[in-house]
Design an enzyme around this catalytic site. Structure first.
Site, PDB file in Angstrom:
ATOM      1  N   ASP A  97     -52.205  42.161 -40.463  1.00  0.00           N
ATOM      2  CA  ASP A  97     -50.968  41.771 -41.148  1.00  0.00           C
ATOM      3  C   ASP A  97     -50.774  40.266 -41.339  1.00  0.00           C
ATOM      4  OD1 ASP A  97     -50.065  40.854 -38.572  1.00  0.00           O
ATOM      5  OD2 ASP A  97     -49.253  42.834 -38.122  1.00  0.00           O
ATOM      6  N   HIS A 112     -60.492  43.149 -37.659  1.00  0.00           N
ATOM      7  CA  HIS A 112     -60.411  44.229 -38.643  1.00  0.00           C
ATOM      8  C   HIS A 112     -60.028  43.742 -40.035  1.00  0.00           C
ATOM      9  CE1 HIS A 112     -59.825  47.276 -35.103  1.00  0.00           C
ATOM     10  NE2 HIS A 112     -61.075  46.957 -35.298  1.00  0.00           N
ATOM     11  N   CYS A 123     -69.865  41.847 -56.350  1.00  0.00           N
ATOM     12  CA  CYS A 123     -70.406  40.494 -56.130  1.00  0.00           C
ATOM     13  C   CYS A 123     -69.926  39.869 -54.820  1.00  0.00           C
ATOM     14  CB  CYS A 123     -70.084  39.597 -57.319  1.00  0.00           C
ATOM     15  SG  CYS A 123     -68.347  39.120 -57.420  1.00  0.00           S
ATOM     16  N   CYS A 139     -62.237  42.479 -60.180  1.00  0.00           N
ATOM     17  CA  CYS A 139     -62.798  41.135 -60.052  1.00  0.00           C
ATOM     18  C   CYS A 139     -63.159  40.625 -61.455  1.00  0.00           C
ATOM     19  CB  CYS A 139     -64.047  41.237 -59.181  1.00  0.00           C
ATOM     20  SG  CYS A 139     -65.016  39.748 -59.041  1.00  0.00           S
ATOM     21  N   GLY A 178     -50.022  45.373 -26.759  1.00  0.00           N
ATOM     22  CA  GLY A 178     -49.755  46.408 -27.752  1.00  0.00           C
ATOM     23  C   GLY A 178     -50.972  47.040 -28.396  1.00  0.00           C
TER      24      GLY A 178
HETATM   25  P1  NAD Z   1     -52.294  51.816 -31.935  1.00  0.00           P
HETATM   26  O1  NAD Z   1     -51.304  52.189 -32.987  1.00  0.00           O
HETATM   27  O2  NAD Z   1     -53.390  52.724 -31.615  1.00  0.00           O
HETATM   28  O3  NAD Z   1     -51.507  51.529 -30.574  1.00  0.00           O
HETATM   29  C1  NAD Z   1     -50.358  50.743 -30.530  1.00  0.00           C
HETATM   30  C2  NAD Z   1     -49.991  50.478 -29.075  1.00  0.00           C
HETATM   31  O4  NAD Z   1     -48.853  49.628 -29.078  1.00  0.00           O
HETATM   32  C3  NAD Z   1     -49.587  51.740 -28.293  1.00  0.00           C
HETATM   33  O5  NAD Z   1     -50.290  51.751 -27.058  1.00  0.00           O
HETATM   34  C4  NAD Z   1     -48.076  51.577 -28.064  1.00  0.00           C
HETATM   35  O6  NAD Z   1     -47.664  52.096 -26.811  1.00  0.00           O
HETATM   36  C5  NAD Z   1     -47.938  50.069 -28.099  1.00  0.00           C
HETATM   37  N1  NAD Z   1     -46.619  49.579 -28.520  1.00  0.00           N
HETATM   38  C6  NAD Z   1     -45.702  50.180 -29.320  1.00  0.00           C
HETATM   39  N2  NAD Z   1     -44.628  49.388 -29.465  1.00  0.00           N
HETATM   40  C7  NAD Z   1     -44.861  48.264 -28.743  1.00  0.00           C
HETATM   41  C8  NAD Z   1     -44.124  47.068 -28.493  1.00  0.00           C
HETATM   42  N3  NAD Z   1     -42.926  46.866 -29.037  1.00  0.00           N
HETATM   43  N4  NAD Z   1     -44.674  46.112 -27.699  1.00  0.00           N
HETATM   44  C9  NAD Z   1     -45.900  46.300 -27.152  1.00  0.00           C
HETATM   45  N5  NAD Z   1     -46.632  47.413 -27.330  1.00  0.00           N
HETATM   46  C10 NAD Z   1     -46.121  48.378 -28.126  1.00  0.00           C
HETATM   47  O7  NAD Z   1     -52.827  50.375 -32.332  1.00  0.00           O
HETATM   48  P2  NAD Z   1     -54.174  49.611 -32.003  1.00  0.00           P
HETATM   49  O8  NAD Z   1     -54.581  49.810 -30.595  1.00  0.00           O
HETATM   50  O9  NAD Z   1     -53.969  48.250 -32.504  1.00  0.00           O
HETATM   51  O10 NAD Z   1     -55.287  50.341 -32.886  1.00  0.00           O
HETATM   52  C11 NAD Z   1     -55.048  50.817 -34.181  1.00  0.00           C
HETATM   53  C12 NAD Z   1     -55.813  50.151 -35.309  1.00  0.00           C
HETATM   54  O11 NAD Z   1     -54.964  50.086 -36.461  1.00  0.00           O
HETATM   55  C13 NAD Z   1     -56.151  48.734 -35.058  1.00  0.00           C
HETATM   56  O12 NAD Z   1     -57.271  48.428 -35.784  1.00  0.00           O
HETATM   57  C14 NAD Z   1     -54.946  48.033 -35.642  1.00  0.00           C
HETATM   58  O13 NAD Z   1     -55.170  46.740 -36.009  1.00  0.00           O
HETATM   59  C15 NAD Z   1     -54.675  48.797 -36.893  1.00  0.00           C
HETATM   60  N6  NAD Z   1     -53.242  48.634 -37.293  1.00  0.00           N
HETATM   61  C16 NAD Z   1     -52.800  47.378 -37.577  1.00  0.00           C
HETATM   62  C17 NAD Z   1     -51.454  47.171 -37.871  1.00  0.00           C
HETATM   63  C18 NAD Z   1     -51.033  45.762 -38.160  1.00  0.00           C
HETATM   64  O14 NAD Z   1     -51.781  44.977 -38.724  1.00  0.00           O
HETATM   65  N7  NAD Z   1     -49.823  45.386 -37.750  1.00  0.00           N
HETATM   66  C19 NAD Z   1     -50.561  48.236 -37.885  1.00  0.00           C
HETATM   67  C20 NAD Z   1     -51.066  49.522 -37.617  1.00  0.00           C
HETATM   68  C21 NAD Z   1     -52.419  49.694 -37.291  1.00  0.00           C
HETATM   69 ZN    ZN Z   2     -67.105  40.680 -58.523  1.00  0.00          ZN
END
Ligand code: NAD
Ligand code: ZN
Length: 231
Positions: A97, A112, A123, A139, A178
């Protein structure tokens, strides 16, 4: 006992979707998780994109729209402030994000990819824009641009993964914030740090699969617990 943060020379914040939950970005698996509403195989795989790029883009444009409304939370800001005061702070994130950077973090490894970047299918040209929705899906060479993020089944970017591995092996403290610890190979990174003698702290309101692995657990949300730790 966890010592004062200033006594740790090299600190890594290892962050996942929960880091941004309090900014309003939905997590994957928790309450309101995105994959409960969408079948990921239809939206976040290379195969899905090859079959129906416009449909996959519709989904990613929804994600762009949603994230565009979000701002960094206090936790993102505290980590960025610590970086400006402490000799070595690095963020290794699974998030796409860009909220750490918006908060001012400079030392960051994105495992990621990034939702605001695209890569040309043909390309490999990389482009970046915060347009939401992204209208021009092609592109200059005529091929489709795809989100430069790691989809299910994609491998992690080599350079980033190697840099993260090196960092984990050298650091003294890892604060995991998280993350469910279920997405591999990212989830294995804290193991390397532990083997190399680092202290491991987990911040999560829930117990995770990997909780037992950590030396210290701070049970609560990212903003609450980072305030306790840094603020
Ligand atoms: P996940 O969704 O599997 O797990 C999220 C974890 O965050 C859980 O263990 C939950 O208990 C905890 N959580 C929930 N609310 C919280 C808070 N307020 N404070 C702290 N912890 C909290 O996510 P993951 O382990 O990051 O793996 C999922 C994949 O999806 C990753 O690659 C992730 O980057 C991607 N993803 C990214 C985004 C983003 O960019 N914001 C959003 C969703 C998923
Ligand atoms: Zn291209």
């Amino acid at each position: 006992m966890l010592r004062r943060l200033t006594s740790y020379k090299r600190i890594v914040f290892f962050t996942g979707a929960g880091m941004s939950a309090e900014s309003g970005v939905p997590t994957f698996r928790g309450k309101g998780g995105i994959w409960k509403k969408y079948d990921y195989k239809s939206y976040a795989t290379q195969r899905a994109f090859d079959r129906a790029p416009e449909k996959v883009w519709d989904f990613h444009n929804l994600r762009r729209d949603a994230v565009a409304q979000c701002t960094p939370n206090k936790g993102h800001r505290l980590i960025a402030e610590l970086e400006s005061k402490h000799p070595h702070v690095m963020v290794i994130t699974q998030n796409i994000d860009g909220l750490h950077q918006l908060a001012g973090t400079r030392n960051i490894i994105e495992l990621h990819g990034n939702l605001w970047r695209t890569r040309c299918e043909s390309c490999d040209r990389i482009q970046e824009s915060r347009e939401a929705p992204l209208i021009d899906l092609r592109c200059e060479c005529g091929a489709y641009r795809r989100p430069d993020i790691v989809w299910f089944g994609d491998s992690l970017p080599k350079h980033e993964f190697n840099a993260a591995t090196r960092e984990m092996k050298r650091c003294n403290l890892v604060v995991s914030v998280g993350t469910s610890g279920l997405v591999h190979p990212a989830a294995e990174l804290p193991v390397l740090a532990k083997k190399s003698g680092a202290t491991l702290v987990e911040i999560n309101p829930e117990t995770t699969e990997t909780s037992k692995f950590f030396h210290h657990r701070l049970q609560g949300t990212a903003t609450e617990m980072l305030t306790q730790l840094i603020g």
